[in-house]
Design an enzyme around this catalytic site. Structure first.
Site, PDB file in Angstrom:
ATOM      1  N   ASN A  38      -4.428   8.722   1.985  1.00 17.77           N
ATOM      2  CA  ASN A  38      -4.879   8.149   3.255  1.00 17.77           C
ATOM      3  C   ASN A  38      -5.202   9.205   4.295  1.00 17.77           C
ATOM      4  O   ASN A  38      -6.329   9.315   4.752  1.00 17.77           O
ATOM      5  CB  ASN A  38      -3.814   7.205   3.827  1.00 17.77           C
ATOM      6  CG  ASN A  38      -3.990   5.768   3.382  1.00 17.77           C
ATOM      7  OD1 ASN A  38      -4.954   5.436   2.697  1.00 17.77           O
ATOM      8  ND2 ASN A  38      -3.058   4.922   3.765  1.00 17.77           N
TER       9      ASN A  38
ATOM     10  N   SER B  41      -5.761   2.427  13.721  1.00 13.84           N
ATOM     11  CA  SER B  41      -4.932   2.135  14.889  1.00 13.84           C
ATOM     12  C   SER B  41      -5.192   3.106  16.032  1.00 13.84           C
ATOM     13  O   SER B  41      -4.983   2.766  17.197  1.00 13.84           O
ATOM     14  CB  SER B  41      -3.448   2.193  14.501  1.00 13.84           C
ATOM     15  OG  SER B  41      -3.148   1.269  13.483  1.00 13.84           O
TER      16      SER B  41
ATOM     17  N   ARG C  71      -5.277  19.370  23.999  1.00 14.77           N
ATOM     18  CA  ARG C  71      -3.888  18.939  24.163  1.00 14.77           C
ATOM     19  C   ARG C  71      -3.842  17.448  23.851  1.00 14.77           C
ATOM     20  O   ARG C  71      -4.541  16.660  24.470  1.00 14.77           O
ATOM     21  CB  ARG C  71      -3.396  19.207  25.586  1.00 14.77           C
ATOM     22  CG  ARG C  71      -3.283  20.680  25.936  1.00 14.77           C
ATOM     23  CD  ARG C  71      -2.722  20.862  27.340  1.00 14.77           C
ATOM     24  NE  ARG C  71      -2.618  22.266  27.695  1.00 14.77           N
ATOM     25  CZ  ARG C  71      -3.580  22.958  28.288  1.00 14.77           C
ATOM     26  NH1 ARG C  71      -4.731  22.354  28.595  1.00 14.77           N
ATOM     27  NH2 ARG C  71      -3.409  24.227  28.580  1.00 14.77           N
TER      28      ARG C  71
ATOM     29  N   ASP D 275       0.821  -1.209   0.000  1.00 17.05           N
ATOM     30  CA  ASP D 275       0.000   0.000   0.000  1.00 17.05           C
ATOM     31  C   ASP D 275       0.855   1.259   0.000  1.00 17.05           C
ATOM     32  O   ASP D 275       0.474   2.279  -0.572  1.00 17.05           O
ATOM     33  CB  ASP D 275      -0.926   0.004   1.218  1.00 17.05           C
ATOM     34  CG  ASP D 275      -2.093  -0.959   1.060  1.00 17.05           C
ATOM     35  OD1 ASP D 275      -2.385  -1.356  -0.082  1.00 17.05           O
ATOM     36  OD2 ASP D 275      -2.712  -1.317   2.081  1.00 17.05           O
ATOM     37  N   GLY D 276       2.025   1.206   0.645  1.00 17.94           N
ATOM     38  CA  GLY D 276       2.887   2.384   0.685  1.00 17.94           C
ATOM     39  C   GLY D 276       3.321   2.824  -0.700  1.00 17.94           C
ATOM     40  O   GLY D 276       3.275   4.011  -1.028  1.00 17.94           O
TER      41      GLY D 276
END
Length: 294
Positions: A147, A193, A175, A73-74
């Protein structure tokens, strides 16, 4: 039947044995079928390709009917950010890990690829994000992402203080270790994730997913993709460089007091799939979901 193709671009990660093996097999297969095959210059040394058919990715975008990307995918993300500007459809052969964007198997691509090349395929359009950094009201840098765009610290993890605006409406100040602004394509990547939702690729939305926020009330937000996201970096942050990463490939420098504008890019990626492609089957396979019980 959809459009058939004649001039094909081959792209892949150079100096990788598995990728090289697949690219050579693809080139041989395509030439045997009498397709006109163009390749990236960096792959030219390993293929019997005429010099005039070897070019950089921009020239491939200008000349090809279809791009075949070999890798994970990269590598697909890197190619997509360029090829989307030229409206070149893309299909992937998976030589990476998960491979959410690369449908074809390197071991038996021939039948599925031939069907696609003959015009028997599914078409999907994926929008990109355009990120621009403003300093004292002036644009300093920009790039695109398929993405996600991610605000994060530099080398040492620490909290960042920033405010979020949707169009001109103030949403919240926070924050946190950063912020992920994701497309539906990116919802199965970094945003997943960080606790973001999985979004069907056809949805016209963006997701804002804070990274480790210092609050118990913060949740991801899904917004209309035609809205503009503005992240205002507090001038009270430590006087050190922050970053915005586009797809984890391109890094833009951010300073305290800067504004980050993230909006839908004017171009989109055309992604091709084999006719039997099923998004939920991909999710089950890649994410290890359980099989149907009854």
């Amino acid at each position: 039947m959809s459009q058939a193709f004649r001039t094909l671009a081959l792209l892949g990660k150079a100096n990788n044995d598995d990728v090289n093996q697949t690219i050579n097999a693809l080139y041989k297969f395509l030439r045997e079928q009498n397709y006109n095959v163009l390749t990236e210059t960096r792959l030219a040394h390993q293929l019997p390709c005429p010099a005039e058919h070897c070019m950089d990715i921009v020239e491939l975008g200008k000349n090809a009917d279809l791009a075949i990307v070999v890798g994970g995918d990269g590598h697909m993300l890197g190619a997509a950010r360029v090829l989307a500007r030229y409206d070149v459809p893309v299909i992937g052969v998976n030589r990476g890990n998960l491979g959410f964007l690369t449908d074809l198997s390197p071991h038996d691509f021939e039948v599925s690829l031939q069907q696609v090349l003959s015009g028997d395929y599914q078409t999907e359009h994926r929008f990109l994000l355009e990120t621009t950094i403003y300093r004292h009201g002036e644009p300093k840098s920009s790039n695109t992402a398929l993405n996600e765009a991610v605000l994060h610290p530099g080398k040492i993890a620490h909290m960042i203080e920033y405010s979020v605006y949707i169009d001109d409406s103030f949403v919240f100040s926070q924050r946190a270790d950063g912020m992920i602004v994701s497309t539906p394509t990116g919802s199965t990547a970094y945003a997943l994730s960080a606790g973001g939702p999985i979004l069907m690729p056809q949805l016209d939305v963006m997701t804002l997913v804070p990274m480790f926020p210092h609050t118990l009330s913060c949740r991801p937000i899904v917004i209309d993709a035609h809205r503009q996201v503005k992240l205002v970096i507090s001038p009270d942050n430590p006087d050190e460089q922050l970053h915005v990463s586009c797809d984890g490939h391109v890094t833009l420098s951010v300073h305290p007091g800067d504004e980050i504008i993230i909006r839908r890019a004017p171009h989109q990626l055309t992604l091709l799939h084999p006719k039997d492609y099923d998004y939920f089957n991909v999710l089950r396979t890649k994410l290890g979901w359980s099989n149907q019980l009854f």
